[in-house]
Enzyme design. Structure first.
Site, PDB file in Angstrom:
ATOM      1  N   GLN A   1       0.806  -1.219   0.000  1.00 57.60           N
ATOM      2  CA  GLN A   1       0.000   0.000   0.000  1.00 57.60           C
ATOM      3  C   GLN A   1       0.844   1.276   0.000  1.00 57.60           C
ATOM      4  OE1 GLN A   1      -2.827  -2.087   2.992  1.00 57.60           O
ATOM      5  NE2 GLN A   1      -3.981  -0.403   2.071  1.00 57.60           N
TER       6      GLN A   1
ATOM      7  N   GLY B   1       1.238   3.009  -3.021  1.00 54.62           N
ATOM      8  CA  GLY B   1       0.976   3.707  -4.267  1.00 54.62           C
ATOM      9  C   GLY B   1       1.869   3.227  -5.397  1.00 54.62           C
TER      10      GLY B   1
ATOM     11  N   SER C   1       1.008   0.370  -6.722  1.00 51.55           N
ATOM     12  CA  SER C   1       0.025  -0.513  -7.310  1.00 51.55           C
ATOM     13  C   SER C   1       0.255  -1.986  -7.012  1.00 51.55           C
ATOM     14  CB  SER C   1      -0.062  -0.276  -8.807  1.00 51.55           C
ATOM     15  OG  SER C   1      -1.387  -0.451  -9.143  1.00 51.55           O
TER      16      SER C   1
ATOM     17  N   SER D   1      -1.779  -3.653  -5.295  1.00 45.72           N
ATOM     18  CA  SER D   1      -3.070  -4.335  -5.369  1.00 45.72           C
ATOM     19  C   SER D   1      -3.322  -4.851  -6.783  1.00 45.72           C
ATOM     20  CB  SER D   1      -4.203  -3.398  -4.917  1.00 45.72           C
ATOM     21  OG  SER D   1      -4.243  -2.225  -5.701  1.00 45.72           O
TER      22      SER D   1
ATOM     23  N   ASP E   1      -2.979   2.095 -13.475  1.00 42.24           N
ATOM     24  CA  ASP E   1      -2.146   1.025 -12.916  1.00 42.24           C
ATOM     25  C   ASP E   1      -2.219  -0.214 -13.798  1.00 42.24           C
ATOM     26  OD1 ASP E   1      -2.466   2.829 -10.804  1.00 42.24           O
ATOM     27  OD2 ASP E   1      -4.042   1.592  -9.907  1.00 42.24           O
TER      28      ASP E   1
END
Ligand SMILES: Nc1ncnc2c1ncn2[C@@H]1O[C@H](COP(=O)(O)OP(=O)(O)O)[C@@H](O)[C@H]1O
Ligand SMILES: O=C(O)[C@H]1O[C@H](OP(=O)(O)O)[C@H](O)[C@@H](O)[C@@H]1O
Ligand SMILES: [Mg+2]
Length: 381
Positions: free
Chosen positions: A123, A125, A127, A129, A174
């Protein structure tokens, strides 16, 4: 793909790389534009193994369920939230299956186990996830042998839908960067988005990039949480947010020209403007003191700096060259931040992927039915 005995026992592994939003983010969430790149420094890897039952395997540390004490559990939840990658794997399977059903793409009935690993700082930024979702999506494409049937341009939206499914506010840049790889210019104009469900994506030569650096800290920030308030204001028609997002989108357009002309002084100015606009829109409280300090440390030594994504990591460019990089590295170390030179990844598209790009509407397949902007805004960690 790793061959493991007979064809029914093929193990499939795919990596998806961390991405840096170089210019234009977060206007990608708002019909804007972006210039982004994927980096070799960090990646998520998903492994698919045929199995008798369908298994989604939790990661031993990223999906932690065993703690040394109650305070360990609470600290973990406070810092990193409730969730790891399992929900992303599950949502990716769901979205993939729904799309194939909707398009009449046949999926065989064999089962598999999915597991993942990631070294993308959590987490931040970068990406992390969508890297998990993107790598899982690639495994599914190969397991069901449907790579040819799902156009590369559509894949980022499907991967995004997996996060939307979980109530995470996120944008397309992303996933576009991770699906294509390398350096990509993206234009998410409303006409194209509404007509096709995707934007116009152009891969640029990665050699156009000057040396870049990544700065990050142990400081997880939740992308969905950061985005929710601004997104609500945009949906409510807030004039300041709407015009600022347009300005941010223009930075990506100007940045593409600056890169093509190797005008790095211009690039530095645009990067700084990008962060200043984000700061005005989101406010310091939402961005977080540590994140702002990372940008300011870089700026104090004359480097250009901005967030790579919604917060947690910063991309810096030293226009004065290697000596300035040394000064930046010292300043970051003193401030307790990690600095690494960016290693850019080349395009990750294979021959079949490229074929889907050139064979326009060849099978009459449609874009996903789910509308990017019609999904609920929640704030689930
Ligand atoms: N490194 C990771 N390992 C496991 N799950 C992750 C990781 N990073 C993100 N996630 C999952 O993705 C969700 C959204 O993360 P997000 O805030 O978008 O981070 P990022 O900036 O890395 O994309 C998290 O709530 C979590 O479920
Ligand atoms: O705010 C941004 O710049 C980006 O935020 C999200 O990325 P993340 O890596 O999770 O911070 C979002 O998914 C992107 O579309 C935004 O541009
Ligand atoms: Mg994310």
């Amino acid at each position: 793909m790793e061959q493991n005995g007979s064809s029914s026992a093929v193990v499939i592994e795919h990596k998806a790389y961390a991405r840096i939003g170089l210019l234009g983010n977060p206007s990608d969430v708002y019909y804007g534009r972006a210039v982004s790149l994927t980096v070799e420094n960090f990646w998520a890897c998903v492994r698919l193994e045929p199995s008798s039952d369908l298994l989604i395997l939790p990661h031993p540390t990223h999906d932690l369920v065993q703690f040394t004490s109650l305070s360990h559990l609470v600290k973990r939840l406070e810092n990193e939230g409730y969730y790891g990658g399992v929900r992303l794997l599950m949502a990716t399977c769901k979205v993939f299956t729904s799309y194939c059903k909707e398009q009449g793409i046949h999926l065989h009935s064999k089962n598999f186990s999915l597991s993942y690993d990631t070294n993308i700082p959590r987490q931040t930024g970068l990406s992390g996830s969508s890297a998990i979702a993107c790598a899982a999506f690639s495994c599914l494409l190969d397991f069901y042998n449907v790579r040819e049937k799902i156009d590369v341009k559509i894949r980022p939206q499907l991967i995004l839908n997996a996060e939307k499914e979980l109530g995470i506010v996120a944008g397309l840049q992303d996933r576009v960067a991770q699906v294509y790889g390398g350096l990509v210019y993206m234009d998410f104009n409303k006409t194209s988005m509404n007509k096709n469900g995707y934007g116009n994506y152009t891969q640029l030569d990665t050699s156009l990039l000057p040396p870049l650096h990544l700065i990050y800290a142990e400081n997880p920030s939740d992308s969905g949480k950061v985005h929710s308030a601004v997104r609500q204001r945009w949906l409510d028609g807030d004039k300041f947010i709407i015009s600022s997002m347009e300005e941010v989108a223009n930075l990506a357009l100007e940045g593409k020209t600056a890169l093509l002309e190797k005008d790095y002084a211009k690039l530095a100015t645009l990067m700084n403007q990008n962060f200043d606009l984000r700061r005005r829109m989101f406010g310091d409280a939402a961005l977080g003191a540590v994140n702002i300090e990372m940008v300011e440390v870089a700026r104090r030594v004359g480097a250009a700096a901005k967030f790579t994504g919604s917060g947690g990591a910063v991309v810096a460019f030293c226009p004065d060259g290697p000596l300035q990089v040394e000064v930046l590295t010292d300043a970051c170390k003193k401030a307790g931040f990690t600095v690494v030179p960016v290693k850019v990844v080349a395009s990750v598209l294979n021959e079949i992927d490229v074929r889907t790009l050139v064979m326009k509407n060849w099978s009459g397949l449609q874009t996903p039915k789910t509308n990017l902007f019609a999904l609920p805004v929640e704030n689930v960690r």
